[in-house]
Design an enzyme around this catalytic site. Sequence first.
Site, mmCIF file in Angstrom:
data_model
loop_
_atom_site.group_PDB
_atom_site.id
_atom_site.type_symbol
_atom_site.label_atom_id
_atom_site.label_comp_id
_atom_site.label_asym_id
_atom_site.label_seq_id
_atom_site.Cartn_x
_atom_site.Cartn_y
_atom_site.Cartn_z
ATOM 1 C CE LYS A 153 -3.891 4.965 -1.714
ATOM 2 N NZ LYS A 153 -4.822 5.437 -2.768
ATOM 3 C CE1 TYR A 194 -3.883 2.241 0.621
ATOM 4 C CE2 TYR A 194 -2.680 3.059 2.541
ATOM 5 C CZ TYR A 194 -3.743 3.165 1.649
ATOM 6 O OH TYR A 194 -4.645 4.181 1.788
#
Length: 276
Positions: A170, A166
């Site tokens: 991101k 993640y």
Amino acid sequence: MTGNLDGRVALVSGSGRGIGREIALKLASEGARVVVNDLDADPANDTAEAIRAAGGEAMVCAGSVTEDGFAERFIKTGVDSFGGLDIIVNNAGYTWDSVVQKMTDEQWQAIIDVHLTAPFRILRAAQPVISAKAKEEAAAGQEVFRKVVNISSIAGTGGNAGQINYAAAKAGILGVTRTMAKEWGRYKVNVNAVAFGPIRTRLTEGSAKGDSTIKVEDKEIKVGVNPDLLSQMERMIPLGRVGTPEEAASAVYLFCTPESNFISGQHIICGGGFTI
């Protein structure tokens, strides 16, 4: 409401629930016509119905943003339904956490696909539409600004243990943001990002037993932050609490307004002063 977005066409991925739903409702309340997307048709239709009930206009483009051909279908829905494309919010996503030694290739790739590859495909599919419109407007002596808002996270700006997939995705979307701001400046497109801190959604709401899950296609994926950990995190937020989906949506809205016309390639953190 100001009517700041009257007549604008906004595409919001992952807008059937949580923050995405609030983004769609906020943009619609300011006059935008919204294409609502969710993995599942029912929540997408619920959001669209809420927009219509409030006097707005909405169409639904249900399905996974990672599906082959989805990006083209998403863009086509906006053009065919409302005649244009003015705002893209790349919001869809979820978390699938593990420490690095326990993370599978499937976990890694799934999160990269939804948070990074899918926005890339949507922007690629949008380019012919945006380019053609921009050239028409330039020939007519008009300066019309369009908006892309990519969703990042403080996991992407500062890293977060247990979220290597993640955090990588991101962080990557911030690179996409800065690059597309340079590529699409000639089309008068402002490309910015909002990095969320702790926001209270189904992805952060967990049980003390750690057994909260969401269903993504055929998988049950564990989500949520332990309530004790969330409480500890809350005490570290200068404003004293986690944010709401409505507050998160308002941060996105800032980058969709005419007041942001000379801001591009930037990101803001919506986290009550909390950073990692």
